[in-house]
Design a protein around this motif. Structure first.
Motif, PDB file in Angstrom:
ATOM      1  N   ALA A 161       0.855  -1.191   0.000  1.00 44.76           N
ATOM      2  CA  ALA A 161       0.000   0.000   0.000  1.00 44.76           C
ATOM      3  C   ALA A 161       0.894   1.245   0.000  1.00 44.76           C
ATOM      4  CB  ALA A 161      -0.902  -0.001   1.230  1.00 44.76           C
ATOM      5  N   LEU A 162       0.432   2.291  -0.666  1.00 38.31           N
ATOM      6  CA  LEU A 162       1.137   3.575  -0.676  1.00 38.31           C
ATOM      7  C   LEU A 162       0.566   4.399   0.463  1.00 38.31           C
ATOM      8  CD1 LEU A 162       1.164   4.279  -4.517  1.00 38.31           C
ATOM      9  CD2 LEU A 162       2.787   2.986  -3.139  1.00 38.31           C
ATOM     10  N   THR A 163       1.329   4.534   1.530  1.00 43.45           N
ATOM     11  CA  THR A 163       0.785   5.141   2.743  1.00 43.45           C
ATOM     12  C   THR A 163       1.463   6.461   3.084  1.00 43.45           C
ATOM     13  OG1 THR A 163       2.296   3.905   4.153  1.00 43.45           O
ATOM     14  CG2 THR A 163       0.161   2.896   3.709  1.00 43.45           C
ATOM     15  N   TYR A 164       0.690   7.317   3.694  1.00 45.97           N
ATOM     16  CA  TYR A 164       1.151   8.600   4.193  1.00 45.97           C
ATOM     17  C   TYR A 164       0.990   8.577   5.708  1.00 45.97           C
ATOM     18  CZ  TYR A 164       1.057  10.050  -0.656  1.00 45.97           C
ATOM     19  OH  TYR A 164       1.292  10.146  -2.001  1.00 45.97           O
ATOM     20  N   ASN A 165       2.066   8.874   6.432  1.00 44.71           N
ATOM     21  CA  ASN A 165       2.056   8.778   7.889  1.00 44.71           C
ATOM     22  C   ASN A 165       1.310   9.910   8.569  1.00 44.71           C
ATOM     23  OD1 ASN A 165       3.517   6.395   7.861  1.00 44.71           O
ATOM     24  ND2 ASN A 165       5.472   7.476   7.860  1.00 44.71           N
ATOM     25  N   SER A 166       1.049  10.990   7.833  1.00 41.23           N
ATOM     26  CA  SER A 166       0.352  12.135   8.425  1.00 41.23           C
ATOM     27  C   SER A 166      -0.320  12.937   7.320  1.00 41.23           C
ATOM     28  CB  SER A 166       1.344  13.027   9.186  1.00 41.23           C
ATOM     29  OG  SER A 166       2.252  13.638   8.290  1.00 41.23           O
ATOM     30  N   ALA A 208       1.235  -0.623 -15.496  1.00 37.50           N
ATOM     31  CA  ALA A 208       2.539   0.046 -15.584  1.00 37.50           C
ATOM     32  C   ALA A 208       2.540   1.328 -14.750  1.00 37.50           C
ATOM     33  CB  ALA A 208       2.876   0.354 -17.041  1.00 37.50           C
ATOM     34  N   GLU A 209       1.454   2.090 -14.803  1.00 39.64           N
ATOM     35  CA  GLU A 209       1.358   3.315 -14.001  1.00 39.64           C
ATOM     36  C   GLU A 209       1.338   2.983 -12.512  1.00 39.64           C
ATOM     37  OE1 GLU A 209       1.155   7.160 -12.645  1.00 39.64           O
ATOM     38  OE2 GLU A 209       1.709   6.468 -14.642  1.00 39.64           O
ATOM     39  N   ALA A 210       0.606   1.945 -12.117  1.00 40.29           N
ATOM     40  CA  ALA A 210       0.559   1.544 -10.712  1.00 40.29           C
ATOM     41  C   ALA A 210       1.952   1.161 -10.219  1.00 40.29           C
ATOM     42  CB  ALA A 210      -0.417   0.387 -10.516  1.00 40.29           C
ATOM     43  N   GLU A 211       2.669   0.380 -11.001  1.00 38.56           N
ATOM     44  CA  GLU A 211       4.019  -0.039 -10.609  1.00 38.56           C
ATOM     45  C   GLU A 211       4.973   1.143 -10.556  1.00 38.56           C
ATOM     46  OE1 GLU A 211       4.647  -3.266 -13.384  1.00 38.56           O
ATOM     47  OE2 GLU A 211       3.780  -4.716 -11.976  1.00 38.56           O
ATOM     48  N   LYS A 212       4.801   2.101 -11.451  1.00 37.04           N
ATOM     49  CA  LYS A 212       5.611   3.322 -11.418  1.00 37.04           C
ATOM     50  C   LYS A 212       5.358   4.092 -10.123  1.00 37.04           C
ATOM     51  CE  LYS A 212       5.914   7.769 -13.730  1.00 37.04           C
ATOM     52  NZ  LYS A 212       5.275   8.599 -14.735  1.00 37.04           N
ATOM     53  N   ARG A 213       4.096   4.185  -9.717  1.00 36.07           N
ATOM     54  CA  ARG A 213       3.763   4.880  -8.470  1.00 36.07           C
ATOM     55  C   ARG A 213       4.379   4.174  -7.259  1.00 36.07           C
ATOM     56  NH1 ARG A 213      -2.523   6.857  -9.193  1.00 36.07           N
ATOM     57  NH2 ARG A 213      -2.226   7.772 -11.248  1.00 36.07           N
ATOM     58  N   ILE A 214       4.357   2.848  -7.274  1.00 37.17           N
ATOM     59  CA  ILE A 214       4.952   2.088  -6.169  1.00 37.17           C
ATOM     60  C   ILE A 214       6.456   2.347  -6.120  1.00 37.17           C
ATOM     61  CG2 ILE A 214       5.465  -0.236  -5.327  1.00 37.17           C
ATOM     62  CD1 ILE A 214       2.681  -1.042  -6.556  1.00 37.17           C
ATOM     63  N   GLN A 215       7.115   2.268  -7.270  1.00 40.65           N
ATOM     64  CA  GLN A 215       8.563   2.506  -7.313  1.00 40.65           C
ATOM     65  C   GLN A 215       8.906   3.926  -6.867  1.00 40.65           C
ATOM     66  OE1 GLN A 215      11.024   0.398  -7.649  1.00 40.65           O
ATOM     67  NE2 GLN A 215       9.601  -1.283  -7.910  1.00 40.65           N
ATOM     68  N   ASN A 216       8.114   4.918  -7.286  1.00 41.51           N
ATOM     69  CA  ASN A 216       8.353   6.303  -6.877  1.00 41.51           C
ATOM     70  C   ASN A 216       8.209   6.463  -5.369  1.00 41.51           C
ATOM     71  OD1 ASN A 216       8.854   7.067  -9.500  1.00 41.51           O
ATOM     72  ND2 ASN A 216       6.829   7.939  -9.837  1.00 41.51           N
ATOM     73  N   MET A 217       7.208   5.802  -4.778  1.00 42.82           N
ATOM     74  CA  MET A 217       7.003   5.899  -3.336  1.00 42.82           C
ATOM     75  C   MET A 217       8.151   5.217  -2.587  1.00 42.82           C
ATOM     76  SD  MET A 217       5.017   6.975  -0.794  1.00 42.82           S
ATOM     77  CE  MET A 217       3.259   7.037  -1.009  1.00 42.82           C
ATOM     78  N   ILE A 218       8.577   4.061  -3.065  1.00 42.75           N
ATOM     79  CA  ILE A 218       9.698   3.359  -2.426  1.00 42.75           C
ATOM     80  C   ILE A 218      10.955   4.217  -2.519  1.00 42.75           C
ATOM     81  CG2 ILE A 218      11.258   1.370  -2.654  1.00 42.75           C
ATOM     82  CD1 ILE A 218       8.744  -0.272  -3.467  1.00 42.75           C
TER      83      ILE A 218
END
Length: 174
Positions: free
Chosen positions: A20-25, A157-167
């Motif tokens: 999951a792409l999470t934001y702590n605050s 492909a866009e979803a995986e790009k978002r995951i890689q950017n967040m990581i």
């Protein structure tokens, strides 16, 4: 990328799961100075309250499931929304009630990578039975590329790009 293997209910094949792409605050908390965080804010895993001299901002943690058009799995976000005092109090009062079902109006309170945010996006916040985090749905009538992507879906492909950017962003901030 950390993944989990699972058998897909959609197609019956084994897949690796996405984090999951999470934001702590919420942004409002993130933008506070260290002193302000100590003096005027309270945050835990599910709630955030910021007591400004002229107003109080109230936030809850929610989830958003982004449809992925060419894949069996949705992309999950852990986001924050601001609620009115009345809605926040109702949610907080019923936080441990496994049968509580409600809908609230909320404002998206995180800037999502890859999108420009000049203003917050209006959402409907839907509580879930069993004490799962509420699910948010951006208002389809609001003209924003994130809202359009939410309702029309994105590619794998866009979803995986978002995951890689967040990581990558998380590793840089560590």
């Amino acid at each position: 990328m950390d993944t989990v293997n699972f058998i897909c209910e959609c197609c019956g094949q084994q897949h690796e799961g996405w984090p999951a792409l999470t934001y702590n605050s919420p942004n409002n908390y993130h933008w506070l100075s260290s002193e302000e965080k100590e003096e005027i804010a309270v945050i835990d895993e599910d709630f955030c309250v910021i007591n400004y001299p002229e107003e109080v901002d109230r936030f809850i943690r929610c989830v958003l499931f982004q449809k992925v058009k060419d894949h069996c799995e949705d992309l999950e976000y852990g986001l924050w929304v601001s609620l009115s005092e009345k809605s926040f109090q109702d949610y907080q009062d019923n936080f441990d009630n496994e049968n509580h079902e409600a809908e609230y109006f909320g404002w998206l309170s995180n800037d999502i990578s890859g999108y420009e945010f000049s203003e917050s996006i209006p959402t409907t916040v839907v509580t879930q039975k069993g004490n799962s985090r509420p699910v948010i749905f951006p208002h389809e009538s609001f003209n924003h590329s994130f809202v359009k992507d939410f309702h029309e879906g994105i590619t794998k492909a866009e979803a995986e790009k978002r995951i890689q950017n967040m990581i990558h962003a998380t590793q840089q901030n560590s």
